[in-house]
Design a protein around this motif. Structure first.
Motif, mmCIF file in Angstrom:
data_model
loop_
_atom_site.group_PDB
_atom_site.id
_atom_site.type_symbol
_atom_site.label_atom_id
_atom_site.label_comp_id
_atom_site.label_asym_id
_atom_site.label_seq_id
_atom_site.Cartn_x
_atom_site.Cartn_y
_atom_site.Cartn_z
ATOM 1 N N LEU A 84 3.264 -2.783 3.987
ATOM 2 C CA LEU A 84 3.437 -1.340 4.119
ATOM 3 C C LEU A 84 4.902 -0.968 4.290
ATOM 4 O O LEU A 84 5.613 -1.572 5.092
ATOM 5 N N LEU A 85 5.320 0.049 3.541
ATOM 6 C CA LEU A 85 6.593 0.737 3.757
ATOM 7 C C LEU A 85 6.213 2.132 4.224
ATOM 8 O O LEU A 85 5.439 2.824 3.559
ATOM 9 N N SER A 86 6.764 2.578 5.372
ATOM 10 C CA SER A 86 6.267 3.800 5.993
ATOM 11 C C SER A 86 7.356 4.517 6.768
ATOM 12 O O SER A 86 8.345 3.911 7.178
ATOM 13 N N ASN A 87 7.150 5.807 7.006
ATOM 14 C CA ASN A 87 8.009 6.535 7.942
ATOM 15 C C ASN A 87 7.337 6.647 9.312
ATOM 16 O O ASN A 87 7.890 7.252 10.217
ATOM 17 N N ALA A 88 6.153 6.083 9.449
ATOM 18 C CA ALA A 88 5.400 5.962 10.710
ATOM 19 C C ALA A 88 4.743 7.250 11.195
ATOM 20 O O ALA A 88 4.162 7.263 12.271
ATOM 21 N N THR A 89 4.774 8.324 10.417
ATOM 22 C CA THR A 89 4.162 9.568 10.889
ATOM 23 C C THR A 89 2.668 9.422 11.131
ATOM 24 O O THR A 89 2.130 10.011 12.059
ATOM 25 N N GLY A 90 1.985 8.658 10.290
ATOM 26 C CA GLY A 90 0.541 8.509 10.433
ATOM 27 C C GLY A 90 0.095 7.260 11.165
ATOM 28 O O GLY A 90 -1.099 7.009 11.293
ATOM 29 N N LEU A 91 1.035 6.480 11.666
ATOM 30 C CA LEU A 91 0.679 5.244 12.379
ATOM 31 C C LEU A 91 0.418 5.543 13.853
ATOM 32 O O LEU A 91 1.092 5.051 14.752
ATOM 33 N N THR A 92 -0.599 6.348 14.074
ATOM 34 C CA THR A 92 -0.996 6.755 15.416
ATOM 35 C C THR A 92 -1.593 5.559 16.167
ATOM 36 O O THR A 92 -1.963 4.556 15.541
ATOM 37 N N PRO A 93 -1.721 5.656 17.480
ATOM 38 C CA PRO A 93 -2.348 4.562 18.225
ATOM 39 C C PRO A 93 -3.719 4.165 17.673
ATOM 40 O O PRO A 93 -4.023 2.976 17.576
ATOM 41 N N LYS A 94 -4.535 5.112 17.269
ATOM 42 C CA LYS A 94 -5.850 4.771 16.719
ATOM 43 C C LYS A 94 -5.715 3.983 15.425
ATOM 44 O O LYS A 94 -6.404 2.979 15.216
ATOM 45 N N ILE A 112 0.872 -1.173 0.000
ATOM 46 C CA ILE A 112 0.000 0.000 0.000
ATOM 47 C C ILE A 112 0.912 1.227 0.000
ATOM 48 O O ILE A 112 1.147 1.840 1.035
ATOM 49 N N ASN A 113 1.455 1.528 -1.150
ATOM 50 C CA ASN A 113 2.371 2.652 -1.254
ATOM 51 C C ASN A 113 2.085 3.439 -2.517
ATOM 52 O O ASN A 113 1.550 2.914 -3.480
ATOM 53 N N ASN A 114 2.463 4.705 -2.454
ATOM 54 C CA ASN A 114 2.372 5.579 -3.613
ATOM 55 C C ASN A 114 3.515 6.579 -3.488
ATOM 56 O O ASN A 114 4.538 6.251 -2.904
ATOM 57 N N TYR A 115 3.363 7.774 -3.981
ATOM 58 C CA TYR A 115 4.464 8.731 -3.959
ATOM 59 C C TYR A 115 4.595 9.484 -2.643
ATOM 60 O O TYR A 115 5.543 10.218 -2.454
ATOM 61 N N ASN A 116 3.672 9.332 -1.756
ATOM 62 C CA ASN A 116 3.713 10.005 -0.464
ATOM 63 C C ASN A 116 3.609 8.974 0.657
ATOM 64 O O ASN A 116 3.459 7.787 0.406
ATOM 65 N N GLU A 117 3.670 9.441 1.867
ATOM 66 C CA GLU A 117 3.572 8.557 3.024
ATOM 67 C C GLU A 117 2.172 7.932 3.069
ATOM 68 O O GLU A 117 1.170 8.644 3.237
ATOM 69 N N PRO A 118 2.068 6.625 2.922
ATOM 70 C CA PRO A 118 0.740 5.989 2.849
ATOM 71 C C PRO A 118 -0.061 6.087 4.139
ATOM 72 O O PRO A 118 -1.291 6.135 4.091
ATOM 73 N N SER A 119 0.597 6.137 5.290
ATOM 74 C CA SER A 119 -0.153 6.115 6.549
ATOM 75 C C SER A 119 -0.877 7.430 6.835
ATOM 76 O O SER A 119 -1.718 7.480 7.730
ATOM 77 N N ILE A 120 -0.581 8.497 6.092
ATOM 78 C CA ILE A 120 -1.313 9.750 6.293
ATOM 79 C C ILE A 120 -2.384 9.965 5.223
ATOM 80 O O ILE A 120 -3.110 10.943 5.264
#
Length: 168
Positions: free
Chosen positions: A49-59, A21-29
């Motif tokens: 998922l490949l991520s920088n974790a910015t959007g992987l909030t607890p929720k 689940i990736n595209n040109y931006n951070e997928p988690s946001i």
């Protein structure tokens, strides 16, 4: 639509290890991130998922776990030094990233959970790797050391291919 694309992948399901689940931006946001995971899972496809974790909030993490989690997740984290993070990323959201990683480090968010420390294979890279490895020791994260690769040969950092890649 994403659902239409996922439905077309079903015919190849037995040949797919995972669907990233990736595209040109951070997928988690991406506001559709969780919906896309649900869609893939509804077709019995395995999300990765490949991520920088910015959007992987607890929720978001709790929602992923409630859905049954991901097959694979790799977090790109080059340093835990706030100043260096801001210099290399252009923005300093390390506090949020670390908060997110601390929350999920003992949870089964994915069958495989990695943190990759990408750098130039120099002393600073090794120091960053050791610091991140120490911070996440005993967690579900496997911390991996990786050397940056400039496959296009446009940058002055990292490793380079033996010759320019002409065709993909």
């Amino acid at each position: 639509t994403y659902r239409h694309i996922a439905s077309q992948l079903v015919a190849y399901k037995d040949t797919l290890l995972a669907v990233f689940i990736n595209n040109y931006n951070e997928p988690s946001i991406d506001k559709y991130f969780l919906e896309r995971v649900r869609i893939l899972k509804s077709y019995n496809l395995k999300p990765a998922l490949l991520s920088n974790a910015t959007g992987l909030t607890p929720k978001v993490v709790d929602d992923l776990i409630e859905m049954g989690g991901l097959l694979y997740m790799t977090i790109n984290l080059s340093t835990i030094d706030h100043q260096l993070y801001a210099e290399t990323r252009g923005r300093n959201h390390l506090r949020q990233v670390l908060k997110n990683l601390e929350y999920m480090k003992s949870l089964l968010v994915a069958d495989t959970m990695n943190i990759v420390v990408i750098g130039d294979d120099d002393n600073l890279h090794r120091q960053n790797y050791e610091a991140i490895q120490a911070r996440f020791m005993g967690s579900r994260f496997q911390v991996n050391y990786a050397v940056a690769m400039d496959r296009a040969s446009y940058l002055t950092t990292g490793q380079f291919p033996n010759s320019k890649i002409k065709w993909l």
